[in-house]
Scaffold this active site. Structure first.
Site, PDB file in Angstrom:
ATOM      1  CE  LYS A 109      -3.761   5.024  -1.812  1.00  0.00           C
ATOM      2  NZ  LYS A 109      -4.766   5.581  -2.734  1.00  0.00           N
ATOM      3  CE1 TYR A 114      -3.839   2.317   0.546  1.00  0.00           C
ATOM      4  CE2 TYR A 114      -2.567   3.218   2.366  1.00  0.00           C
ATOM      5  CZ  TYR A 114      -3.636   3.301   1.502  1.00  0.00           C
ATOM      6  OH  TYR A 114      -4.510   4.357   1.582  1.00  0.00           O
TER       7      TYR A 114
END
Length: 250
Positions: A154, A150
């Protein structure tokens, strides 16, 4: 300050949480909004009572689905604003992650943003105007343990935002990112429930434990993120990555 009256905005992940808050805020500013997501039935129930809102299904990890969804949205009006909000989080020890799960998180949180942006950028270039807002995360600015895929995705969204903003500035296309911390959404509440079940914590104890590593004092409300999105639409900023982490408000 740019008026949003009759501008057409596409919001991915527009049926819940942050995406829905942004969609409603855009409508309040006079925009026409197409909400997109995988659950078309839920999107249609949201849109059916609002003539300014339309619903289109999309799988942002699939190029053909993205192109079909964008072509459908264009039937309403040319696309002036894109909000790349759809995504998901994952957690767990790095050594337990396999390539399939890693690739899915990259596809959903980074490649999906690329595909949606790539699908609208030519139209924006031809129209010599546009506004793209990428919903990243504080995980795109700093690293958190047990969220490697993640965080990597991002960070990629933040890099994409800064690079493409410089490339598109000369064409009157403004690209920025919002980097929220933990927000009061179904996604975060699901994580809270898992902590409660696994560790026997109360809801407040679970939330506090979730927030503690980041230094957040409270959950951010989706409407706070929506307010920043509206400001970005009005102010034509270039390559900003605005952190909203709830540290300055109690």
């Amino acid at each position: 300050m740019m008026s949003l009256e009759s501008k057409h905005a596409v919001v991915t992940g527009g049926g819940t949480g942050i995406g829905l808050a942004i969609a409603n805020a855009l409508i309040n500013e006079g925009a026409i909004v197409t909400i997109m997501g995988r659950n078309l039935e839920r999107l249609q129930k949201i849109a059916e009572h609002n003539p300014q809102m339309h619903a289109v299904s999309v799988d942002i990890t699939d190029e053909n689905s993205v192109l079909k969804a964008i072509n459908s949205a264009r039937l309403t009006a040319p696309i002036d604003i894109l909000v790349n909000n759809a995504g998901d989080a994952d957690s767990g020890p790095f050594q337990n992650m396999d390539l399939k799960r890693w690739q899915y998180m990259i596809d959903l949180n980074l490649t999906g943003t690329f595909l949606m942006t790539h699908a609208v950028i030519q139209e924006m270039l031809e129209n010599k105007q546009g506004n793209i807002i990428n919903i990243a995360s504080t995980a795109g600015v700093i690293g958190y343990a047990y969220t490697t895929s993640y965080c990597a995705a991002k960070h990629g969204v933040v890099g994409l935002t800064k690079s493409l903003a410089k490339e598109m500035n000369a064409h009157n296309i403004f690209i920025n990112a919002i980097c929220p911390g933990y927000a009061n959404t179904d996604l975060v509440m699901d994580a809270v429930k898992k902590i409660m079940a696994a560790k026997g914590k109360t809801k407040q104890e679970a939330i506090a434990g979730l927030l503690e590593p980041s230094g957040q004092k409270r959950l951010i409300e989706p409407n706070e993120i929506a307010e920043v999105a509206i400001e970005l639409c009005h102010n034509n900023q270039i390559g900003e990555c605005i952190i909203i982490d709830g540290k300055n408000k109690e």
